[in-house]
Design a protein around this motif. Structure first.
Motif, PDB file in Angstrom:
ATOM      1  N   UNK A 126       0.975  -1.325   0.220  1.00  0.00           N
ATOM      2  CA  UNK A 126       0.348  -0.494   0.426  1.00  0.00           C
ATOM      3  C   UNK A 126       0.653   1.296   0.186  1.00  0.00           C
ATOM      4  N   UNK A 127       2.135   0.941   0.796  1.00  0.00           N
ATOM      5  CA  UNK A 127       2.739   2.767   0.908  1.00  0.00           C
ATOM      6  C   UNK A 127       4.012   2.553   0.164  1.00  0.00           C
ATOM      7  N   UNK A 128       3.795   1.262  -0.984  1.00  0.00           N
ATOM      8  CA  UNK A 128       4.952   1.746  -1.845  1.00  0.00           C
ATOM      9  C   UNK A 128       4.780   0.750  -3.477  1.00  0.00           C
ATOM     10  N   UNK A 129       4.087   0.850  -3.590  1.00  0.00           N
ATOM     11  CA  UNK A 129       3.298  -0.216  -4.882  1.00  0.00           C
ATOM     12  C   UNK A 129       4.113  -0.382  -6.062  1.00  0.00           C
ATOM     13  N   UNK A 130       5.066   0.744  -6.505  1.00  0.00           N
ATOM     14  CA  UNK A 130       5.911   1.124  -7.558  1.00  0.00           C
ATOM     15  C   UNK A 130       6.533  -0.521  -7.027  1.00  0.00           C
ATOM     16  N   UNK A 131       7.147  -0.292  -6.024  1.00  0.00           N
ATOM     17  CA  UNK A 131       8.411  -1.131  -5.467  1.00  0.00           C
ATOM     18  C   UNK A 131       8.167  -2.282  -5.346  1.00  0.00           C
ATOM     19  N   UNK A 132       6.839  -2.514  -4.966  1.00  0.00           N
ATOM     20  CA  UNK A 132       6.554  -3.710  -4.583  1.00  0.00           C
ATOM     21  C   UNK A 132       6.578  -5.554  -4.475  1.00  0.00           C
ATOM     22  N   UNK A 133       6.801  -5.103  -6.417  1.00  0.00           N
ATOM     23  CA  UNK A 133       6.751  -6.353  -6.901  1.00  0.00           C
ATOM     24  C   UNK A 133       8.024  -7.049  -7.365  1.00  0.00           C
ATOM     25  N   UNK A 134       8.782  -5.869  -6.863  1.00  0.00           N
ATOM     26  CA  UNK A 134      10.595  -6.414  -6.655  1.00  0.00           C
ATOM     27  C   UNK A 134      11.271  -6.527  -5.557  1.00  0.00           C
ATOM     28  N   UNK A 135      10.933  -6.028  -5.035  1.00  0.00           N
ATOM     29  CA  UNK A 135      10.943  -6.084  -3.154  1.00  0.00           C
ATOM     30  C   UNK A 135       9.724  -6.863  -3.129  1.00  0.00           C
ATOM     31  N   UNK A 136       9.189  -7.294  -2.730  1.00  0.00           N
ATOM     32  CA  UNK A 136       8.355  -8.913  -2.621  1.00  0.00           C
ATOM     33  C   UNK A 136       9.019  -9.956  -2.992  1.00  0.00           C
ATOM     34  N   UNK A 137       9.629 -10.629  -3.714  1.00  0.00           N
ATOM     35  CA  UNK A 137       9.855 -11.338  -5.088  1.00  0.00           C
ATOM     36  C   UNK A 137       9.645 -12.625  -4.346  1.00  0.00           C
ATOM     37  N   UNK A 138       9.958 -13.557  -5.413  1.00  0.00           N
ATOM     38  CA  UNK A 138       9.459 -14.899  -4.903  1.00  0.00           C
ATOM     39  C   UNK A 138      10.170 -15.511  -3.896  1.00  0.00           C
ATOM     40  N   UNK A 139      11.915 -14.739  -3.299  1.00  0.00           N
ATOM     41  CA  UNK A 139      12.179 -15.602  -2.849  1.00  0.00           C
ATOM     42  C   UNK A 139      12.783 -15.030  -1.633  1.00  0.00           C
ATOM     43  N   UNK A 140      12.425 -13.268  -1.190  1.00  0.00           N
ATOM     44  CA  UNK A 140      12.162 -13.276   0.404  1.00  0.00           C
ATOM     45  C   UNK A 140      10.602 -13.719   0.988  1.00  0.00           C
ATOM     46  N   UNK A 141       9.541 -13.695  -0.088  1.00  0.00           N
ATOM     47  CA  UNK A 141       8.252 -14.025   0.422  1.00  0.00           C
ATOM     48  C   UNK A 141       8.408 -15.128   0.845  1.00  0.00           C
ATOM     49  N   UNK A 142       9.320 -16.099   0.751  1.00  0.00           N
ATOM     50  CA  UNK A 142       9.240 -17.609   0.598  1.00  0.00           C
ATOM     51  C   UNK A 142      10.102 -17.806   2.561  1.00  0.00           C
ATOM     52  N   UNK A 143      11.559 -16.708   2.062  1.00  0.00           N
ATOM     53  CA  UNK A 143      12.927 -16.422   3.755  1.00  0.00           C
ATOM     54  C   UNK A 143      11.511 -15.924   4.469  1.00  0.00           C
ATOM     55  N   UNK A 144      10.490 -15.636   4.455  1.00  0.00           N
ATOM     56  CA  UNK A 144       9.860 -14.701   5.259  1.00  0.00           C
ATOM     57  C   UNK A 144       9.124 -15.125   6.137  1.00  0.00           C
ATOM     58  N   UNK A 145       8.230 -16.483   5.531  1.00  0.00           N
ATOM     59  CA  UNK A 145       6.888 -17.931   5.988  1.00  0.00           C
ATOM     60  C   UNK A 145       8.469 -18.505   5.973  1.00  0.00           C
ATOM     61  N   UNK A 146       9.267 -19.494   5.783  1.00  0.00           N
ATOM     62  CA  UNK A 146       9.907 -19.985   6.818  1.00  0.00           C
ATOM     63  C   UNK A 146      10.312 -19.169   7.794  1.00  0.00           C
ATOM     64  N   UNK A 147      10.927 -18.341   7.892  1.00  0.00           N
ATOM     65  CA  UNK A 147      11.697 -17.489   8.882  1.00  0.00           C
ATOM     66  C   UNK A 147      10.587 -18.417  10.016  1.00  0.00           C
ATOM     67  N   UNK A 148       9.588 -17.662   9.909  1.00  0.00           N
ATOM     68  CA  UNK A 148       8.715 -17.375  10.956  1.00  0.00           C
ATOM     69  C   UNK A 148       8.473 -19.084  11.500  1.00  0.00           C
ATOM     70  N   UNK A 149       8.237 -19.788  10.768  1.00  0.00           N
ATOM     71  CA  UNK A 149       8.202 -21.211  11.002  1.00  0.00           C
ATOM     72  C   UNK A 149       9.524 -21.772  12.141  1.00  0.00           C
ATOM     73  N   UNK A 150      10.591 -21.202  10.995  1.00  0.00           N
ATOM     74  CA  UNK A 150      12.113 -21.517  12.076  1.00  0.00           C
ATOM     75  C   UNK A 150      12.008 -21.125  13.566  1.00  0.00           C
ATOM     76  N   UNK A 151      12.020 -19.961  13.317  1.00  0.00           N
ATOM     77  CA  UNK A 151      11.832 -19.279  14.837  1.00  0.00           C
ATOM     78  C   UNK A 151      10.675 -19.064  15.540  1.00  0.00           C
ATOM     79  N   UNK A 152       9.923 -19.550  15.261  1.00  0.00           N
ATOM     80  CA  UNK A 152       8.736 -20.190  16.328  1.00  0.00           C
ATOM     81  C   UNK A 152       8.864 -21.674  16.810  1.00  0.00           C
ATOM     82  N   UNK A 153       9.630 -22.545  16.090  1.00  0.00           N
ATOM     83  CA  UNK A 153      10.209 -23.955  16.239  1.00  0.00           C
ATOM     84  C   UNK A 153      11.173 -23.836  17.852  1.00  0.00           C
ATOM     85  N   UNK A 154      11.860 -22.354  17.042  1.00  0.00           N
ATOM     86  CA  UNK A 154      12.787 -22.587  18.069  1.00  0.00           C
ATOM     87  C   UNK A 154      12.447 -21.886  19.159  1.00  0.00           C
ATOM     88  N   UNK A 155      11.983 -20.855  19.529  1.00  0.00           N
ATOM     89  CA  UNK A 155      11.022 -20.194  20.692  1.00  0.00           C
ATOM     90  C   UNK A 155      10.020 -21.062  21.211  1.00  0.00           C
TER      91      UNK A 155
END
Length: 311
Positions: A126-155
Motif C-alpha cells: 500500500x505504501x510503496x506499490x511501485x516497488x512492491x513487486x521487486x521488493x516482495x519477490x518470490x525469494x523474499x516472501x518464501x524466506x519470510x514465511x520459512x523464517x517465521x516457522x523456524x523462529x517459532x520452532x526455536x521459541x
C-alpha cells in the motif's frame, strides 16, 4: 529429607470447565461446531489459494501459511479438550502435557511472526506499490514465511525445557483445559522464580516486538490511505486493513494479558475465558475476516466453484 516427598508426577488431571454435566455437553457441542468450522474454513482458504492462479501473490501465500497454522494450533488444544468434556478421566500424561505445551508455544509464536510479516507485506503493497513487486519477490516472501516457522520452532524450546525440569509433587490437578504455562508454574513444588522471569522476558520480547511491528505497519498504511484521493478507494483499502487490525488486536491483546503480567494475578475462570479466545475463537475469526472481507478471494472462490460445477 526434602526430596523424599517429591514423588514424580506421571500424569496430570485437567479440571477444565467445572463439573456440571449439562454445562459440559453444551460446551462440547459449541466447541465442536467451532472446531469443525475452523478446520473446514481454513482448508477452503488453502484450497482456493492453491487452485486459483490469480491468488498466487505473496499476500495470499502468507494467508495460506496462516490457515495451515490455525488448523495445527487449534488441533493442539481442542480435540483433547473435547475428549475431556465428555469423559470421566480427564488425564494427560506428563510427556503428553509437555508436548502440548511445546506445540502451543511454538505455534503461538509462529502466529505472532506471521501476523507481523503479513502486516509488513500490506505496508509494502500500500505504501510503496511501485516497488512492491521487486521488493516482495518470490525469494523474499518464501524466506519470510520459512523464517517465521523456524523462529517459532526455536521459541518453543526454552519454556518447555524449563517447565519440564521443574518438580511436580503429588498434587497433579491443573485448573485449566490444557497444559498452559501459568497453571503449570502454579502447580510445581520447585522454586519457579527463574523460570517465571525467563518466560516473562521471552513473552515480552516476542509479543511486544511483533505487536509493535504490526502496529507501526498499520499506522503507515492508515496514513497512506488518508492520502488516497477517492473516497471509495479509501473505504475499500481501509475496510480490508481494519478487519486485519481487529483480528491482530484481539489475538495480541488476549496473549499479552495472559503472558506479559505478574503470575497468578487473574482468577482461574477468567484465565480460561481469555484462553478460549485465542485457542478456539481467533483461529475461526482469521479465515472469516481475512477471506470473506476480501473481494479478490470471494471472486476466486466463485471461479473455483463454477469450474467444479461445470465438470
Amino acid at each position: 529429607q526434602e526430596m523424599t516427598n517429591v514423588t514424580a508426577v506421571l500424569e496430570f488431571t485437567l479440571l477444565g470447565f467445572g463439573s456440571s454435566p449439562h454445562c459440559q455437553i453444551l460446551l462440547f457441542t459449541l466447541f465442536l461446531v467451532i472446531y469443525i468450522l475452523t478446520v473446514v474454513g481454513n482448508i477452503i482458504i488453502i484450497s482456493v489459494v492453491t487452485l486459483e492462479p490469480q491468488l498466487h501473490s505473496p499476500m495470499y501465500k502468507f494467508l495460506k501459511n496462516l490457515s495451515f497454522l490455525e488448523i495445527c494450533y487449534t488441533t493442539t488444544i481442542v480435540p483433547k479438550m473435547l475428549a475431556n468434556l465428555v469423559s470421566e478421566r480427564k488425564t494427560i500424561s506428563f510427556s503428553g502435557c509437555m508436548a502440548q505445551l511445546y506445540y502451543f508455544v511454538f505455534l503461538g509464536a509462529t502466529e505472532c511472526y506471521l501476523l507481523a510479516v503479513m502486516a509488513y507485506d500490506r505496508f509494502l503493497a500500500i505504501c510503496d506499490p511501485l516497488q512492491y513487486i521487486t521488493s516482495m519477490n518470490a525469494e523474499f516472501h518464501i524466506s519470510l514465511a520459512v523464517g517465521s516457522w523456524v523462529t517459532g520452532i526455536f521459541t518453543g524450546f526454552l519454556p518447555c525445557l524449563m517447565i519440564s525440569r521443574l518438580h511436580f509433587c503429588s498434587y497433579n490437578l491443573i485448573d485449566h483445559f490444557f497444559c498452559d504455562i501459568p497453571p503449570l508454574l502454579k502447580l510445581s513444588c520447585s522454586d519457579t522464580t527463574v523460570t517465571e522471569v525467563v518466560i516473562f522476558i521471552l513473552s515480552l520480547l516476542v509479543l511486544s516486538s511483533c505487536f509493535l511491528l504490526t502496529l507501526v505497519s498499520y499506522l503507515f498504511i492508515i496514513l497512506s490511505i488518508l492520502k488516497i484521493p477517492s473516497a471509495s478507494g479509501r473505504r475499500k483499502t481501509f475496510s480490508t486493513c481494519s478487519s486485519h487490525l481487529i483480528v491482530v488486536t484481539l489475538y495480541y491483546g488476549t496473549m499479552i494479558s495472559m503472558y506479559v503480567r505478574p503470575s497468578s494475578s487473574l482468577p482461574s475462570q477468567l484465565n480460561k475465558g481469555i484462553s478460549v479466545l485465542y485457542t478456539v475463537i481467533t483461529p475461526l475469526l482469521n479465515p472469516v475476516i481475512y477471506s470473506l472481507r476480501n473481494k479478490g478471494f470471494k471472486d476466486a472462490l466463485r471461479k473455483v466453484l463454477t469450474r467444479h460445477h461445470h465438470i
